[in-house]
Write a protein that holds these residues in place. Structure first.
Motif, PDB file in Angstrom:
ATOM      1  N   ASP A 118       0.690  -1.168  -0.064  1.00 27.46           N
ATOM      2  CA  ASP A 118      -0.140   0.059   0.207  1.00 27.46           C
ATOM      3  C   ASP A 118       0.796   1.277  -0.018  1.00 27.46           C
ATOM      4  OD1 ASP A 118      -2.222   1.598  -0.003  1.00 27.46           O
ATOM      5  OD2 ASP A 118      -3.135   0.277   1.428  1.00 27.46           O
ATOM      6  N   TYR A 119       0.228   2.303  -0.138  1.00 24.40           N
ATOM      7  CA  TYR A 119       1.040   3.642  -0.830  1.00 24.40           C
ATOM      8  C   TYR A 119       0.102   4.735   0.143  1.00 24.40           C
ATOM      9  CZ  TYR A 119       3.504   7.321  -2.979  1.00 24.40           C
ATOM     10  OH  TYR A 119       4.427   8.230  -3.390  1.00 24.40           O
ATOM     11  N   LEU A 120       0.562   5.310   1.219  1.00 24.47           N
ATOM     12  CA  LEU A 120      -0.483   6.394   2.194  1.00 24.47           C
ATOM     13  C   LEU A 120       0.194   7.846   1.861  1.00 24.47           C
ATOM     14  CD1 LEU A 120      -1.522   4.758   5.407  1.00 24.47           C
ATOM     15  CD2 LEU A 120      -2.725   4.861   3.256  1.00 24.47           C
ATOM     16  N   VAL A 121      -0.398   8.781   1.423  1.00 21.26           N
ATOM     17  CA  VAL A 121      -0.066   9.923   1.090  1.00 21.26           C
ATOM     18  C   VAL A 121       0.060  11.094   2.399  1.00 21.26           C
ATOM     19  CG1 VAL A 121      -0.125  12.146  -0.057  1.00 21.26           C
ATOM     20  CG2 VAL A 121      -0.714   9.719  -1.193  1.00 21.26           C
ATOM     21  N   LYS A 122       1.172  11.746   2.722  1.00 21.70           N
ATOM     22  CA  LYS A 122       0.904  12.555   3.854  1.00 21.70           C
ATOM     23  C   LYS A 122       0.146  13.681   3.638  1.00 21.70           C
ATOM     24  CE  LYS A 122       5.757  11.229   5.120  1.00 21.70           C
ATOM     25  NZ  LYS A 122       7.274  11.606   5.252  1.00 21.70           N
ATOM     26  N   PRO A 123      -0.565  14.194   4.509  1.00 25.14           N
ATOM     27  CA  PRO A 123      -0.631  13.772   5.645  1.00 25.14           C
ATOM     28  C   PRO A 123      -1.511  12.629   5.897  1.00 25.14           C
ATOM     29  CG  PRO A 123      -1.843  15.650   5.619  1.00 25.14           C
ATOM     30  CD  PRO A 123      -1.147  15.483   4.207  1.00 25.14           C
ATOM     31  N   TYR A 124      -1.204  11.752   6.696  1.00 23.37           N
ATOM     32  CA  TYR A 124      -2.080  10.364   6.653  1.00 23.37           C
ATOM     33  C   TYR A 124      -2.669  10.311   8.035  1.00 23.37           C
ATOM     34  CZ  TYR A 124       2.081   8.972   8.758  1.00 23.37           C
ATOM     35  OH  TYR A 124       3.317   8.935   9.407  1.00 23.37           O
ATOM     36  N   SER A 125      -3.722   9.402   8.178  1.00 24.91           N
ATOM     37  CA  SER A 125      -4.616   9.335   9.451  1.00 24.91           C
ATOM     38  C   SER A 125      -3.840   8.225  10.380  1.00 24.91           C
ATOM     39  CB  SER A 125      -6.035   8.986   9.170  1.00 24.91           C
ATOM     40  OG  SER A 125      -6.330   8.415  10.520  1.00 24.91           O
ATOM     41  N   ILE A 126      -3.497   8.309  11.339  1.00 25.87           N
ATOM     42  CA  ILE A 126      -2.698   7.460  12.159  1.00 25.87           C
ATOM     43  C   ILE A 126      -3.529   6.162  12.351  1.00 25.87           C
ATOM     44  CG2 ILE A 126      -3.458   8.204  14.325  1.00 25.87           C
ATOM     45  CD1 ILE A 126       0.181   6.608  13.127  1.00 25.87           C
ATOM     46  N   GLU A 127      -4.809   6.430  12.352  1.00 18.58           N
ATOM     47  CA  GLU A 127      -5.931   5.392  12.639  1.00 18.58           C
ATOM     48  C   GLU A 127      -6.048   4.486  11.414  1.00 18.58           C
ATOM     49  OE1 GLU A 127      -6.525   8.227  13.130  1.00 18.58           O
ATOM     50  OE2 GLU A 127      -6.985   8.671  15.489  1.00 18.58           O
ATOM     51  N   GLU A 128      -5.743   5.114  10.305  1.00 12.88           N
ATOM     52  CA  GLU A 128      -5.849   4.294   8.868  1.00 12.88           C
ATOM     53  C   GLU A 128      -4.486   3.698   8.691  1.00 12.88           C
ATOM     54  OE1 GLU A 128      -6.249   5.085   4.033  1.00 12.88           O
ATOM     55  OE2 GLU A 128      -5.934   6.792   5.468  1.00 12.88           O
ATOM     56  N   LEU A 129      -3.469   4.367   9.237  1.00  8.86           N
ATOM     57  CA  LEU A 129      -2.228   3.551   9.216  1.00  8.86           C
ATOM     58  C   LEU A 129      -2.184   2.239   9.937  1.00  8.86           C
ATOM     59  CD1 LEU A 129       0.738   3.090   8.358  1.00  8.86           C
ATOM     60  CD2 LEU A 129       1.225   4.751  10.184  1.00  8.86           C
ATOM     61  N   ILE A 130      -2.581   2.429  11.097  1.00 10.03           N
ATOM     62  CA  ILE A 130      -2.884   1.446  12.249  1.00 10.03           C
ATOM     63  C   ILE A 130      -3.772   0.215  11.555  1.00 10.03           C
ATOM     64  CG2 ILE A 130      -3.416   0.341  14.342  1.00 10.03           C
ATOM     65  CD1 ILE A 130      -2.433   3.308  15.664  1.00 10.03           C
ATOM     66  N   LEU A 131      -4.953   0.586  11.011  1.00 12.19           N
ATOM     67  CA  LEU A 131      -5.895  -0.401  10.413  1.00 12.19           C
ATOM     68  C   LEU A 131      -5.096  -0.987   9.371  1.00 12.19           C
ATOM     69  CD1 LEU A 131      -8.478  -1.465  10.116  1.00 12.19           C
ATOM     70  CD2 LEU A 131      -9.103   0.247   8.709  1.00 12.19           C
ATOM     71  N   LYS A 132      -4.339  -0.381   8.396  1.00  8.04           N
ATOM     72  CA  LYS A 132      -3.722  -0.983   7.264  1.00  8.04           C
ATOM     73  C   LYS A 132      -2.548  -1.975   7.903  1.00  8.04           C
ATOM     74  CE  LYS A 132      -4.828   2.307   3.876  1.00  8.04           C
ATOM     75  NZ  LYS A 132      -5.389   1.058   2.721  1.00  8.04           N
ATOM     76  N   ILE A 133      -1.931  -1.742   8.775  1.00  2.00           N
ATOM     77  CA  ILE A 133      -0.845  -2.558   9.114  1.00  2.00           C
ATOM     78  C   ILE A 133      -1.366  -3.757   9.865  1.00  2.00           C
ATOM     79  CG2 ILE A 133       0.916  -2.908  11.223  1.00  2.00           C
ATOM     80  CD1 ILE A 133       1.477   0.237  10.775  1.00  2.00           C
ATOM     81  N   GLU A 134      -2.524  -3.471  10.496  1.00  2.00           N
ATOM     82  CA  GLU A 134      -3.226  -4.895  11.194  1.00  2.00           C
ATOM     83  C   GLU A 134      -3.886  -5.716   9.936  1.00  2.00           C
ATOM     84  OE1 GLU A 134      -6.045  -3.021  13.716  1.00  2.00           O
ATOM     85  OE2 GLU A 134      -4.727  -3.097  15.460  1.00  2.00           O
ATOM     86  N   ILE A 135      -4.390  -5.122   8.928  1.00  2.00           N
ATOM     87  CA  ILE A 135      -5.012  -5.884   7.807  1.00  2.00           C
ATOM     88  C   ILE A 135      -3.951  -6.747   7.228  1.00  2.00           C
ATOM     89  CG2 ILE A 135      -5.779  -5.672   5.542  1.00  2.00           C
ATOM     90  CD1 ILE A 135      -7.560  -3.332   6.645  1.00  2.00           C
TER      91      ILE A 135
END
Length: 229
Positions: A99-116
Motif C-alpha cells: 500500500d501507499y499512503l500520502v502524507k498527511p495520513y491518518s494514524i488510525e488508517e495506518l494502524i488499520l492497514k498494518i493490522e490488515i
C-alpha cells in the motif's frame, strides 16, 4: 501474545516521534531515520512489516524496498510519502509494496492497514506451511508431495488439490458435482473422466495404508475415510 515487529523509516523527527508513539501502543517499533541504517537493520533483525518513507537520506524508500524484496518476497511493505503523483504510487506498488499512503495520513488508517496486512500475512504463512498426516504419510499440499519413510511421491497440481479437498472434508461424503466444480469449475463428462483417473491414482498410492480409503458412494460421490488405529 508478543507484539508484531515493525520497521519504521522516517527522517522527519516530529512526525517520526508522533507516529512511533502511536504505533508503539500496538506493535514493537524499530525506528530508523535514514535509508542505509534502515536496510542494515532489516538485514540484521527480524520484522513482520515495513513502513517506509520515500524521501530519505543515503538510500530512498524505493531503493530500500527493492533490496528488501530481493531478500524477502512476502513481508508487507507500506509506503508513506508526500509524493502525490500517480506515477510515484504506481512505481511503489510495482516494486512490491502492499500500500501507499500520502502524507498527511491518518494514524488510525495506518494502524488499520498494518493490522490488515499482518493478519493477511499470518494467514498466508499458516496456509503455506500447513501439513497433513494421512496414516504413515505426510502431505505437503503447497509442494504437491506425499512423504512416507523418507520416500517422496510427487502429485500433479490437480491431484494435490483433490487430496486436500478430501482431507478438509475427512469422513464426509463429497458430491461428485462439488468436487468437479471446485477443481475444474464445471462438471461435464470429460472432467468427470479426469476425476475418475485422479481417484484411481490416489487409491493406488494409499492401497497398502491400513485405515485409509476413498469410498465410492453410488450415484452421489466419494468419501475419504481415515480410521483411528
Amino acid at each position: 501474545m508478543d507484539k508484531k515487529r515493525i520497521l519504521y523509516v522516517e527522517d522527519d523527527e516530529t512526525l517520526a516521534f508522533l507516529t512511533s508513539d502511536n504505533l508503539e501502543q500496538h506493535f514493537h517499533v524499530t525506528h530508523c531515520n535514514n535509508g542505509k541504517k534502515a536496510f542494515e537493520t532489516f538485514c540484521n533483525e527480524s520484522f513482520d512489516l515495513c513502513v517506509l518513507d520515500i524521501m530519505l537520506p543515503d538510500m530512498d524508500g524505493f531503493e530500500i524496498a527493492t533490496e528488501i524484496r530481493k531478500r524477502n518476497e512476502e513481508i508487507p511493505i507500506i509506503f508513506l510519502s508526500a509524493k502525490t503523483l500517480k506515477e510515484d504510487r504506481i512505481k511503489g506498488l510495482k516494486l512490491g509494496a502492499d500500500d501507499y499512503l500520502v502524507k498527511p495520513y491518518s494514524i488510525e488508517e495506518l494502524i488499520l492497514k498494518i493490522e490488515i496486512f499482518l493478519n493477511r500475512s499470518q494467514k498466508s504463512t499458516e496456509k503455506a506451511s500447513k501439513k497433513y498426516t494421512i496414516g504413515s504419510f505426510t502431505f505437503e499440499p503447497q509442494n504437491y508431495i506425499l512423504i512416507q519413510n523418507n520416500e517422496t511421491t510427487t502429485l500433479t497440481e490437480r491431484e494435490s488439490a483433490l487430496l486436500k479437498l478430501f482431507l478438509d472434508n475427512t469422513n464426509t461424503v463429497l458430491k461428485r458435482e462439488k468436487i468437479l466444480t471446485s477443481l475444474w469449475g464445471n462438471d461435464d463428462y470429460f472432467t468427470g473422466r479426469s476425476l475418475d483417473v485422479f481417484i484411481s491414482r490416489l487409491r493406488k498410492i494409499f492401497k497398502d495404508e491400513a485405515g485409509v480409503k476413498i469410498e465410492n458412494i453410488p450415484r452421489v460421490g466419494f468419501k475419504l475415510v481415515i480410521e483411528s488405529l
